[in-house]
Design a protein around this motif. Structure first.
Motif, PDB file in Angstrom:
ATOM      1  N   PRO A  91       0.819  -1.215   0.000  1.00  0.00           N
ATOM      2  CA  PRO A  91       0.000   0.000   0.000  1.00  0.00           C
ATOM      3  C   PRO A  91       0.857   1.270   0.000  1.00  0.00           C
ATOM      4  O   PRO A  91       1.930   1.319   0.616  1.00  0.00           O
ATOM      5  N   PHE A  92       0.393   2.276  -0.736  1.00  0.00           N
ATOM      6  CA  PHE A  92       0.991   3.612  -0.694  1.00  0.00           C
ATOM      7  C   PHE A  92       0.232   4.373   0.386  1.00  0.00           C
ATOM      8  O   PHE A  92      -0.947   4.686   0.223  1.00  0.00           O
ATOM      9  N   THR A  93       0.880   4.649   1.494  1.00  0.00           N
ATOM     10  CA  THR A  93       0.187   5.162   2.674  1.00  0.00           C
ATOM     11  C   THR A  93       0.336   6.672   2.793  1.00  0.00           C
ATOM     12  O   THR A  93       1.444   7.205   2.735  1.00  0.00           O
ATOM     13  N   ILE A  94      -0.797   7.345   2.983  1.00  0.00           N
ATOM     14  CA  ILE A  94      -0.867   8.804   3.005  1.00  0.00           C
ATOM     15  C   ILE A  94      -1.606   9.245   4.258  1.00  0.00           C
ATOM     16  O   ILE A  94      -2.649   8.680   4.599  1.00  0.00           O
ATOM     17  N   ALA A  95      -1.088  10.258   4.935  1.00  0.00           N
ATOM     18  CA  ALA A  95      -1.812  10.890   6.040  1.00  0.00           C
ATOM     19  C   ALA A  95      -2.211  12.292   5.614  1.00  0.00           C
ATOM     20  O   ALA A  95      -1.355  13.090   5.191  1.00  0.00           O
ATOM     21  N   LEU A  96      -3.504  12.578   5.700  1.00  0.00           N
ATOM     22  CA  LEU A  96      -4.049  13.872   5.308  1.00  0.00           C
ATOM     23  C   LEU A  96      -4.075  14.819   6.501  1.00  0.00           C
ATOM     24  O   LEU A  96      -3.987  14.404   7.658  1.00  0.00           O
ATOM     25  N   SER A  97      -4.238  16.104   6.210  1.00  0.00           N
ATOM     26  CA  SER A  97      -4.234  17.113   7.268  1.00  0.00           C
ATOM     27  C   SER A  97      -5.588  17.808   7.349  1.00  0.00           C
ATOM     28  O   SER A  97      -6.468  17.606   6.511  1.00  0.00           O
ATOM     29  N   GLY A  98      -5.727  18.646   8.358  1.00  0.00           N
ATOM     30  CA  GLY A  98      -6.893  19.519   8.465  1.00  0.00           C
ATOM     31  C   GLY A  98      -6.493  20.931   8.091  1.00  0.00           C
ATOM     32  O   GLY A  98      -5.436  21.168   7.501  1.00  0.00           O
ATOM     33  N   GLY A  99      -7.339  21.885   8.441  1.00  0.00           N
ATOM     34  CA  GLY A  99      -7.040  23.278   8.133  1.00  0.00           C
ATOM     35  C   GLY A  99      -7.747  23.763   6.881  1.00  0.00           C
ATOM     36  O   GLY A  99      -8.651  23.106   6.353  1.00  0.00           O
ATOM     37  N   ARG A 100      -7.305  24.910   6.362  1.00  0.00           N
ATOM     38  CA  ARG A 100      -7.984  25.545   5.229  1.00  0.00           C
ATOM     39  C   ARG A 100      -7.476  25.091   3.872  1.00  0.00           C
ATOM     40  O   ARG A 100      -8.236  25.019   2.908  1.00  0.00           O
ATOM     41  N   ILE A 101      -6.189  24.805   3.767  1.00  0.00           N
ATOM     42  CA  ILE A 101      -5.619  24.503   2.450  1.00  0.00           C
ATOM     43  C   ILE A 101      -6.025  23.148   1.883  1.00  0.00           C
ATOM     44  O   ILE A 101      -6.051  22.977   0.652  1.00  0.00           O
ATOM     45  N   PRO A 102      -6.373  22.121   2.686  1.00  0.00           N
ATOM     46  CA  PRO A 102      -6.698  20.826   2.086  1.00  0.00           C
ATOM     47  C   PRO A 102      -7.821  20.855   1.063  1.00  0.00           C
ATOM     48  O   PRO A 102      -7.744  20.137   0.058  1.00  0.00           O
ATOM     49  N   LYS A 103      -8.857  21.660   1.282  1.00  0.00           N
ATOM     50  CA  LYS A 103      -9.953  21.685   0.302  1.00  0.00           C
ATOM     51  C   LYS A 103      -9.434  22.117  -1.061  1.00  0.00           C
ATOM     52  O   LYS A 103      -9.812  21.554  -2.094  1.00  0.00           O
ATOM     53  N   VAL A 104      -8.568  23.122  -1.092  1.00  0.00           N
ATOM     54  CA  VAL A 104      -7.995  23.581  -2.360  1.00  0.00           C
ATOM     55  C   VAL A 104      -7.149  22.468  -2.975  1.00  0.00           C
ATOM     56  O   VAL A 104      -7.202  22.221  -4.175  1.00  0.00           O
ATOM     57  N   LEU A 105      -6.387  21.782  -2.136  1.00  0.00           N
ATOM     58  CA  LEU A 105      -5.566  20.667  -2.615  1.00  0.00           C
ATOM     59  C   LEU A 105      -6.440  19.567  -3.200  1.00  0.00           C
ATOM     60  O   LEU A 105      -6.166  19.050  -4.288  1.00  0.00           O
ATOM     61  N   SER A 116     -15.001  18.072  11.078  1.00  0.00           N
ATOM     62  CA  SER A 116     -14.304  16.808  10.880  1.00  0.00           C
ATOM     63  C   SER A 116     -13.340  16.873   9.695  1.00  0.00           C
ATOM     64  O   SER A 116     -13.729  17.229   8.575  1.00  0.00           O
ATOM     65  N   ASN A 117     -12.096  16.506   9.925  1.00  0.00           N
ATOM     66  CA  ASN A 117     -11.135  16.413   8.827  1.00  0.00           C
ATOM     67  C   ASN A 117     -11.512  15.297   7.857  1.00  0.00           C
ATOM     68  O   ASN A 117     -11.241  15.386   6.655  1.00  0.00           O
ATOM     69  N   PHE A 118     -12.126  14.239   8.384  1.00  0.00           N
ATOM     70  CA  PHE A 118     -12.613  13.181   7.502  1.00  0.00           C
ATOM     71  C   PHE A 118     -13.686  13.709   6.557  1.00  0.00           C
ATOM     72  O   PHE A 118     -13.655  13.438   5.355  1.00  0.00           O
ATOM     73  N   LYS A 119     -14.644  14.462   7.073  1.00  0.00           N
ATOM     74  CA  LYS A 119     -15.725  14.985   6.233  1.00  0.00           C
ATOM     75  C   LYS A 119     -15.171  15.858   5.113  1.00  0.00           C
ATOM     76  O   LYS A 119     -15.648  15.794   3.973  1.00  0.00           O
ATOM     77  N   LEU A 120     -14.179  16.659   5.426  1.00  0.00           N
ATOM     78  CA  LEU A 120     -13.566  17.504   4.405  1.00  0.00           C
ATOM     79  C   LEU A 120     -13.023  16.664   3.257  1.00  0.00           C
ATOM     80  O   LEU A 120     -13.227  16.971   2.077  1.00  0.00           O
ATOM     81  N   LEU A 170     -12.785  14.829  -1.854  1.00  0.00           N
ATOM     82  CA  LEU A 170     -11.788  13.944  -2.455  1.00  0.00           C
ATOM     83  C   LEU A 170     -12.325  12.539  -2.677  1.00  0.00           C
ATOM     84  O   LEU A 170     -12.384  12.056  -3.812  1.00  0.00           O
ATOM     85  N   PHE A 171     -12.753  11.892  -1.623  1.00  0.00           N
ATOM     86  CA  PHE A 171     -13.148  10.492  -1.723  1.00  0.00           C
ATOM     87  C   PHE A 171     -14.402  10.292  -2.562  1.00  0.00           C
ATOM     88  O   PHE A 171     -14.426   9.448  -3.459  1.00  0.00           O
ATOM     89  N   SER A 172     -15.455  11.037  -2.262  1.00  0.00           N
ATOM     90  CA  SER A 172     -16.703  10.888  -3.027  1.00  0.00           C
ATOM     91  C   SER A 172     -16.529  11.240  -4.494  1.00  0.00           C
ATOM     92  O   SER A 172     -16.972  10.481  -5.375  1.00  0.00           O
ATOM     93  N   PRO A 173     -15.893  12.373  -4.840  1.00  0.00           N
ATOM     94  CA  PRO A 173     -15.701  12.675  -6.268  1.00  0.00           C
ATOM     95  C   PRO A 173     -14.905  11.613  -7.017  1.00  0.00           C
ATOM     96  O   PRO A 173     -15.115  11.406  -8.215  1.00  0.00           O
TER      97      PRO A 173
END
Length: 235
Positions: free
Chosen positions: A35-49, A81-85, A90-93
């Protein structure tokens, strides 16, 4: 040799566009044997990413598995929630399979959420000899006080802790959080800090110069190399 690479972009959109392109290239380059393992962040910039990543129309995210650097202790449908973001943008699209998403159960009590998060990340990721997960890529935001994930300047316990995940009380609402510890951040193959917004200039400058002992400064000292993306010049 410098412990970091600093890249400056015109604005947050340009920053996110470049980071998302490199992110997709890293996933596509991965050989898929694990697996290629990734940890996501919270805050304002993730939505743009996330928006920029989805706009690339990736055909697949392959064997990428998603974790979090930190999560607020709220239900998964809470706006904090950072998950909801990530789920909404990301996940749903991308119609990502649920088996590749490993959210922190922030709606449960702290002890359960921490134990579950640690068990899940250690089940999927490669482990170091001392049992720490070795993630392929960790995204970190940075606060105006230099905090990363939910590792805050006054949290002395975090400096000595060898926990993979731990529960913390942060200075901002919602206060209850679960965060990766410094050891996992130190061992990741890649850490990309996305520091967008001129209000973060002084904290980043102090962290890079070593003038101030911030959580970001500590991460930089623990690692051999960290990549930092900003949308402002440093003085």
């Amino acid at each position: 040799m410098s412990k970091y690479t600093l890249e400056v972009f015109e604005d947050a959109n340009a920053l996110a566009r470049e980071a998302s392109g490199r992110w997709l290239a890293a996933i596509e380059k991965h050989d898929g044997s694990r697996p290629f393992t990734i940890a996501l962040s919270g805050g304002r910039i993730p939505k743009v990413l996330y928006d920029e990543f989805v706009s690339l129309r990736p055909q697949s995210v392959g064997n990428a598995h998603f974790f979090w650097g930190d999560e607020r202790c709220v239900p998964p449908d809470d706006e904090e929630s950072n998950f909801k973001l990530a789920e909404d943008n990301l996940f749903s699209p991308l119609s990502l399979p649920e088996l590749q998403i490993h959210r922190i159960l922030g709606e449960r009590d702290d002890a359960f959420a921490v134990a579950q998060a640690e068990a899940e990340i250690c089940r999927v990721a490669e482990l170091s000899p001392d049992g720490q997960p070795v993630l392929d890529l960790i995204f970190l935001g940075m606060g105006e006080d230099g905090h990363v994930a939910s590792l805050f300047p006054e949290d002395e316990e975090a400096v000595a802790s060898t926990a993979v995940y731990r529960a913390v009380i942060g200075p901002k609402p919602p206060p209850r959080r679960v965060t990766l510890g410094y050891p996992a951040l130190a061992l990741a193959r890649e850490v990309w800090v996305l520091a967008a917004g001129a209000g973060k200039r002084e904290a980043l400058r102090a962290s890079l110069s070593g003038e101030e002992s911030t959580p970001l400064e500590r991460v930089l000292q623990l690692r051999t190399h960290t990549r930092i993306f900003t949308d402002f010049d440093l003085p």
